[in-house]
Design a protein around this motif. Structure first.
Motif, PDB file in Angstrom:
ATOM      1  N   UNK B 739       0.702  -0.573  -0.105  1.00 34.18           N
ATOM      2  CA  UNK B 739      -0.083   0.325  -0.299  1.00 34.18           C
ATOM      3  C   UNK B 739       1.101   1.067  -0.376  1.00 34.18           C
ATOM      4  N   UNK B 740       0.899   1.768  -1.231  1.00 27.56           N
ATOM      5  CA  UNK B 740       1.555   3.161  -1.604  1.00 27.56           C
ATOM      6  C   UNK B 740       0.980   4.635  -1.269  1.00 27.56           C
ATOM      7  N   UNK B 741       1.121   5.440  -0.474  1.00 30.10           N
ATOM      8  CA  UNK B 741       0.548   6.397  -0.702  1.00 30.10           C
ATOM      9  C   UNK B 741       0.469   6.968  -2.310  1.00 30.10           C
ATOM     10  N   UNK B 743       0.566   9.361  -4.097  1.00 30.13           N
ATOM     11  CA  UNK B 743       0.820  11.016  -4.079  1.00 30.13           C
ATOM     12  C   UNK B 743       2.840  10.811  -3.847  1.00 30.13           C
ATOM     13  N   UNK B 744       3.372   9.626  -2.927  1.00 32.62           N
ATOM     14  CA  UNK B 744       4.807   9.967  -2.661  1.00 32.62           C
ATOM     15  C   UNK B 744       5.223   9.459  -4.447  1.00 32.62           C
ATOM     16  N   UNK B 766      -5.056  15.701  -6.420  1.00 37.40           N
ATOM     17  CA  UNK B 766      -4.757  14.167  -6.066  1.00 37.40           C
ATOM     18  C   UNK B 766      -6.289  14.458  -4.834  1.00 37.40           C
ATOM     19  N   UNK B 770      -5.623  11.359   2.458  1.00 43.46           N
ATOM     20  CA  UNK B 770      -4.385  10.329   1.791  1.00 43.46           C
ATOM     21  C   UNK B 770      -5.241   8.624   1.365  1.00 43.46           C
ATOM     22  N   UNK B 772      -3.878   5.786  -0.383  1.00 38.28           N
ATOM     23  CA  UNK B 772      -3.446   4.730  -0.690  1.00 38.28           C
ATOM     24  C   UNK B 772      -4.315   3.422  -1.588  1.00 38.28           C
ATOM     25  N   UNK B 886      -4.092  -0.113   4.630  1.00 34.43           N
ATOM     26  CA  UNK B 886      -4.084  -0.530   5.961  1.00 34.43           C
ATOM     27  C   UNK B 886      -3.869   0.899   6.667  1.00 34.43           C
ATOM     28  N   UNK B 887      -4.260   0.314   8.310  1.00 33.23           N
ATOM     29  CA  UNK B 887      -4.039   1.776   9.075  1.00 33.23           C
ATOM     30  C   UNK B 887      -3.355   1.905   9.994  1.00 33.23           C
ATOM     31  N   UNK B 888      -3.493   2.928  10.963  1.00 32.72           N
ATOM     32  CA  UNK B 888      -2.081   2.748  11.935  1.00 32.72           C
ATOM     33  C   UNK B 888      -2.805   2.794  13.014  1.00 32.72           C
ATOM     34  N   UNK B 889      -2.225   2.349  14.112  1.00 30.76           N
ATOM     35  CA  UNK B 889      -2.426   2.625  15.546  1.00 30.76           C
ATOM     36  C   UNK B 889      -2.056   4.231  15.570  1.00 30.76           C
ATOM     37  N   UNK B 891      -1.847   7.931  16.995  1.00 31.79           N
ATOM     38  CA  UNK B 891      -0.815   8.050  19.155  1.00 31.79           C
ATOM     39  C   UNK B 891      -0.855   9.267  19.098  1.00 31.79           C
ATOM     40  N   UNK B 892      -0.895   9.322  20.567  1.00 34.07           N
ATOM     41  CA  UNK B 892      -0.843  10.391  21.220  1.00 34.07           C
ATOM     42  C   UNK B 892      -0.215  11.567  20.867  1.00 34.07           C
ATOM     43  N   UNK B 893      -0.832  12.553  20.518  1.00 36.62           N
ATOM     44  CA  UNK B 893       0.434  14.103  19.951  1.00 36.62           C
ATOM     45  C   UNK B 893       0.559  15.066  21.027  1.00 36.62           C
TER      46      UNK B 893
END
Lengths: 232, 893
Positions: B739-741, B743-744, B766, B770, B772, B886-889, B891-893
């Motif tokens: 899975x690629x963005x 944009x990249x 675009x 995002x 993917x 896919x997703x990412x967990x 995080x607390x900013x």
């Protein structure tokens, strides 16, 4: 003009490429040691302690990956690997095995000299042992001590992981870093197989620091190999 | 119509026969009237003469019976070591066919053609061994007596009273290239016998003495002479026919013999064969299966199968058809098949029965019209027929009992209401009972039920009750009509039922065949075809079947999709034999009958594609001619279907070869032109720079260097494209989908092409969130680079390039549009072809877009080009969104 004391070991079996390297590097004032085989290269690296090593991955006598590891065991000086196109896997393996940068054949002299300069700068910095607290590339400034990132005058808010990732790239500005390297350094060894983390975070950082994320100025992608933070 | 010219069909058949056996060996038979005339001696002597003519002659097997002269003659020959087979404690000395095939002489002498091989040999009979030798191209000298000729078998039995079991089919004897009669005067023979020059086994002494009488010998001699003379006559006719001379050849005759399960039918078959031979006619044997109570008893069915097989061996085509009216069906069949003569046997039924039922012969004579009718006497075999009757009776008792029960029940039903109901109504109930019996049981039971019903009706229900006496004589008429109606109904019901059963059997066969052809037509590749064929035939014949196909190395192996474990080692040799000899073998045949299954060659129109093996659950099914015909049809259909698929495969392979050839040529011409042009520039420029007398002016030198540099880049691009294409086509590139963005990837491609794009403004559009996509990053980057390079190459500086990507249903669409000259209409599709270039001067090799297409196709997407409203070209490609991004967990900013 480069420092005249700098010695470059060039391990390359093709006579024509060695000849062209010798001509281009000598004019820049570098001293060149040539080795036509991997074995000879290792012997020269041990005996002459070069400042930087240019290594062709396609040597006839030894495997590119093996020789990268052997050289890395021998010296901490930068290694720039040369390889043909389409062999992205080999490049990544060499980088993960300790090479500092890579160039794809055919390459121009300008490209080679730029890589040599980046590699030497990093080597000097790590030799000095002092990591600079603040890194500035163009309008981008990364202040490690204060965890602050600014583009021009505006401050960019990054999450801790985003900052860690950007800082890791900035520490090696100009050098390509493999996904394995970044995942290990930023998220830890347990995340080595989750390359999508890296891609998604990269996209997020680009969204924050780049003017046009689809035409990045700072965070450059080398598909199949890794990421590089522009150093100028 | 006179037949002066050879028929085209016959000529074709002759040619085919020649083709099928390009180098068949020659067969010479030494024919004698009986044992002791000196056949073996004559044969060995003839062989010796051929040996002198430097023909490679060996003796495969010869019976000298201890005769000194013959043994001496044998000494001069090379003898093939025989095979010894131990069978029930006796050691049998047999001809070793494998050794002979391995030795490959030009001519082999094989005595006693009619011999029966020891159990466990490849063939049941020696003549089959000889046939295989001939097919293998080895000539054979062999010997036999006249009584061993199948069609003369019963005549010999009539003359001598000795029944000979070992016979050779006429069809085989007729393939002989030469028959030499070894003749001896009967007196001379008897003298040799009394001199003890003829070997006689002890146990046969008595019978043989009866056999060797002057009268017998004279008759046998006449038979043998006539047989050979007839053959000579036929050869003369054949010769005239082949050369289309003379008018003696009659309009060709066709004989039809009608056989039944009766033992006399075998005689009928042999007689017809003799008649057919004399007339030079083809002949057919038919059995008409009349729907009769429960079909034939197993014993009769066996005998019928034997008779039909005998007819086949004697060269007839056989058919079994079912019909209710024998004569009509027979005449119809005869007319359909252009039969000129029908042969039937004299009926063995008693006179009264014939008078009652009407004789088949009379009926035939009335209906056959212009077709000749031959009636041949039939005798004997009566004992066997009676024995067969008894087995039929078993089931009959049960039917009778059932009939009685039904009548009893009917009576019980009517008894309580006898005073209230009219007798005629109760008679109807009885008729109902009769129909019931007829629906289930045999005809005799139904007739029994009819009589019993009338009796019961009279006894119980007609006043005065419980006596057969009747109050009114009118009742006699009632009884008579009731009986008549009951008999008619029962007869009709039984007949309808039997017809329905026959129709059902036919129907099931037709539908099995229909299903097979349907499934075969549906199958597109060998594997599904074989699976369908195996499934259909297993259903139709209730057994295990297997299909073996001829593979590239000429070896038989189980067809794809089939396991090989079901085939025993021994049986695979049978299969191989069947394949090579194009004849069936195994269970139910005379060849290698000990095998576990029946093996049939899969003969298609041009070749044998493999072997079909079937091991039915019941062996007896293989003996039923109907089943065998069905099986033959199945095998033929399967073979044709396999051949069809194989031919299609071959054709597409050939097309592929042509296509590959075309590409190779395009590649060669492209390589020679596109590579040489930059090389020539580089060579020339470098040459003049190196030349001491070359240009000295700094600008000129700079220009030459620039030329070298530009051309080098161009060459690099060419090589890169060629290598990419080769790698993609050879399958060396494995898709690493991640899975690629998007944009990249677009960013990387723009970065790499920034030099070519130069000052052309690039607008990127675009989705805001995002995007993917599941792609191989470096490959899709390559697609984008090629498309961007193209856009840069074909558009003037400063013209804008638009890059757009958006999600549409389950796809992501990426487009790169320019404002250049656009594409000529006829090029819109062709631009993706390999080595295709819009113009000849663009310096490319015509691979860039072909590479794009290959990569996009590998991702399961599409790529196409269009002209843009308002000018310019647009290239679009799609990437299917497979799976969930896919997703990412967080995080607390």
């Amino acid at each position: 003009m480069a420092d005249p004391e700098v010695t470059i070991l060039c391990i390359e079996d093709e006579v024509q490429i060695r000849r062209f390297l010798r001509a281009s590097l000598a004019t820049q004032g570098y001293r060149l040691i040539e080795a036509a085989t991997g074995r000879q290269g290792i012997a020269e690296a041990a005996a002459r302690t070069p400042d930087i090593i240019i290594l062709d991955l396609g040597l006839p006598d030894v495997d590119g990956l093996d020789i990268t590891q052997e050289l890395r065991a021998l010296t901490r000086r930068p290694i720039i690997v040369l390889s043909a196109r389409g062999q992205e896997r080999d490049k990544v393996d060499a980088l993960d095995a300790g090479a500092d940068d890579y160039l794809t054949k055919p390459f121009s002299v300008a490209e080679l000299l730029a890589r040599i300069r980046v590699a030497l700068r990093h080597a000097d910095r790590s030799l000095a042992g002092a990591e600079s607290e603040s890194i500035t590339i163009g309008e981008l400034t990364i202040d490690h001590a204060r965890h602050r990132v600014t583009v021009g005058d505006s401050e960019i808010r990054l999450t801790p992981t985003e900052f860690k990732l950007l800082f890791e790239l900035a520490r090696h500005a100009g050098r390509v870093l493999t996904p394995q390297h970044l995942l290990r350094e930023v998220w830890g060894p347990a995340y080595l197989d989750r390359s999508h983390y890296l891609r998604i975070y990269m996209a997020r950082i680009r969204g924050k620091i780049e003017k046009d994320p689809a035409r990045p100025r700072y965070l450059l992608t080398e598909p199949g190999v890794g990421y590089r933070l522009a150093d100028t | 119509m006179s037949d002066t010219r050879p028929k085209p069909d016959a000529v074709l058949a002759q040619l085919r026969a020649d083709e099928a056996h390009p180098a068949r060996g020659r067969l010479k038979i030494f024919l004698g009237m009986c044992a002791g005339v000196g056949k073996t001696y004559a044969m060995l002597e003839a062989g010796r003469v051929r040996g002198i003519e430097s023909v490679d002659v060996i003796v495969g097997i010869a019976e000298t019976h201890g005769r000194i002269e013959t043994e001496q003659l044998l000494l001069g020959h090379e003898l093939l070591p025989g095979k010894t087979i131990a069978y029930q404690g006796i050691t049998l000395h047999e001809f070793d066919i494998d050794a002979c095939l391995k030795r490959r002489p030009q001519l082999v002498i094989v005595d006693e053609l009619a011999h029966t091989n020891a159990p466990g040999s490849r063939h049941d009979r020696r003549w089959q061994d000889v046939q295989e030798l001939l097919n293998a191209g080895i000539s054979v000298y062999t010997a036999m007596n006249i009584q061993h000729v199948e069609s003369l078998n019963d005549i010999v039995a009539q003359i001598t009273g000795v029944v000979v079991r070992e016979t050779v089919p006429d069809s085989f004897v007729e393939t002989a290239d030469e028959i030499e009669l070894v003749d001896l005067n009967p007196e001379e023979l008897l003298k040799r016998l009394s001199d003890g020059k003829i070997y006689l086994p002890e146990q046969a002494q008595l019978a043989t003495q009866k056999f060797f009488r002057t009268g017998n010998l004279a008759a046998l001699r006449e038979l043998a002479l006539r047989y050979v003379a007839e053959r000579v006559d036929r050869q003369v006719q054949q010769y005239r026919h082949d050369r289309a001379i003379g008018r003696t050849w009659p309009v060709s005759e066709r004989l039809l013999v009608c056989v039944s399960a009766s033992p006399q039918s075998a005689r009928l078959v042999r007689a017809t064969r003799r008649l057919a031979t004399r007339l030079g006619a083809e002949w057919l044997a038919i059995h008409i299966d009349t729907p009769r109570d429960g079909g034939l008893p197993p014993r009769d069915r066996d005998r019928l199968n034997r008779i039909l097989r005998l007819a086949e061996q004697l060269g007839a085509q056989t058919r079994t058809i079912s019909a209710t009216n024998v004569t009509e069906e027979l005449v119809a069949f005869a007319r359909l098949n252009n039969v000129s003569k029908i042969v039937v046997g004299k009926s063995a039924e008693p006179r009264w029965k014939r008078w009652w039922k009407g004789s088949l012969i009379d009926e035939l004579a009335a209906k056959s019209g212009e077709i000749d009718l031959y009636v041949i006497s039939g005798e004997g075999g009566q004992v066997e027929a009676v024995a067969a009757e008894t087995s039929k009776l078993d089931g009959l008792w049960r039917d009778f009992l059932r009939a009685a029960l039904v009548v009893a029940l009917t009576t019980a039903l009517c008894w309580p209401v006898r005073r209230h109901f009219a007798e005629s109504n109760m008679a109807m109930v009885y008729l109902g009972g009769v129909v019931l019996v007829a629906l289930r049981g045999k005809r005799a039971a139904a007739i029994f039920a009819s009589f019993l019903s009338v009796a019961a009706f009279d006894f119980f229900l007609v006043p005065p009750y419980l006596t057969f006496a009747v109050s009114d004589t009118e009742y006699v008429v009632t009884f008579a009509i009731m009986l008549l109606v009951a008999l008619l109904i029962s007869n009709l019901t039984v007949r309808v039922r039997l017809q329905a059963e026959a129709a059902r059997r036919r129907e099931s066969r037709t539908s099995a065949l229909y299903e097979l052809t349907g499934q075969l037509a549906d199958a597109g590749d060998i594997e599904s075809l074989v699976t369908a064929a195996v499934r259909s035939s297993q259903q139709a014949f209730q057994g295990t079947t297997q299909i073996l196909l001829n593979n590239a190395t000429g070896q038989l192996s189980p067809a794809p999709g089939q396991s090989s474990h079901s085939m025993a080692e021994r049986d695979s040799a049978v299969a191989q034999w069947v394949f090579q000899n194009r004849e069936k073998a195994g269970a139910g045949t005379n060849t290698l009958p000990a095998a576990g299954a029946l093996y049939l060659p899969l003969e298609a129109s041009q070749r044998v594609v493999g072997v079909f093996a079937i091991a039915p659950a019941e062996r007896a099914r293989l003996d039923d001619p109907d089943e065998r015909h069905l099986l033959d049809t199945f095998v033929r259909q399967i073979a044709l279907a396999i051949e069809r698929v194989q031919l299609v495969d071959e054709a597409s392979r050939a097309r592929l070869t042509v296509e590959t050839e075309r590409l190779r040529n395009a590649l060669l011409s492209s390589v020679s032109h596109d590579f040489r042009t930059p090389l020539a520039t580089m060579l020339g420029a470098a040459g003049s720079l190196l030349d001491p007398a070359g240009p000295t002016d700094a600008t000129v030198r700079q220009e030459l260097l620039q030329a070298i540099y530009t051309e080098t880049e161009r060459l690099d691009r060419l090589i890169r494209n060629l290598l990419d294409m080769t790698r993609l086509e050879s399958g060396a590139v494995q898709l690493r989908r991640e899975w690629h963005p998007l944009e990249e990837i677009i960013g990387a491609a723009l970065h790499r092409t920034s030099q070519q794009i130069g000052d052309r403004p690039v607008a990127i559009s675009l989705p805001s969130d995002l995007l993917l996509v599941p792609i191989d990053g470096s490959l899709i980057e390559q697609v984008l680079i090629n498309l961007l390079e193209n856009a840069a190459k074909y558009t003037p500086p400063m013209t804008p390039i638009d890059v757009r990507a958006f999600r549409e249903n389950q796809e992501v669409v990426v487009e790169i549009a320019d404002r250049g000259p656009g594409l000529p209409d006829d090029q819109v599709r062709r631009v993706f072809e390999k080595f295709h270039r819009v113009s000849n001067s663009d310096g490319g090799v015509g691979l860039g877009l072909a590479i794009c297409e290959a990569i996009v196709n590998a991702h399961g997407g599409r790529i196409w080009a269009e002209n843009r409203p308002g000018g310019g070209a647009v290239f679009r490609f799609t990437i299917p969104m497979i799976g969930e991004p896919p997703t990412v967990t967080p995080e607390l900013a």
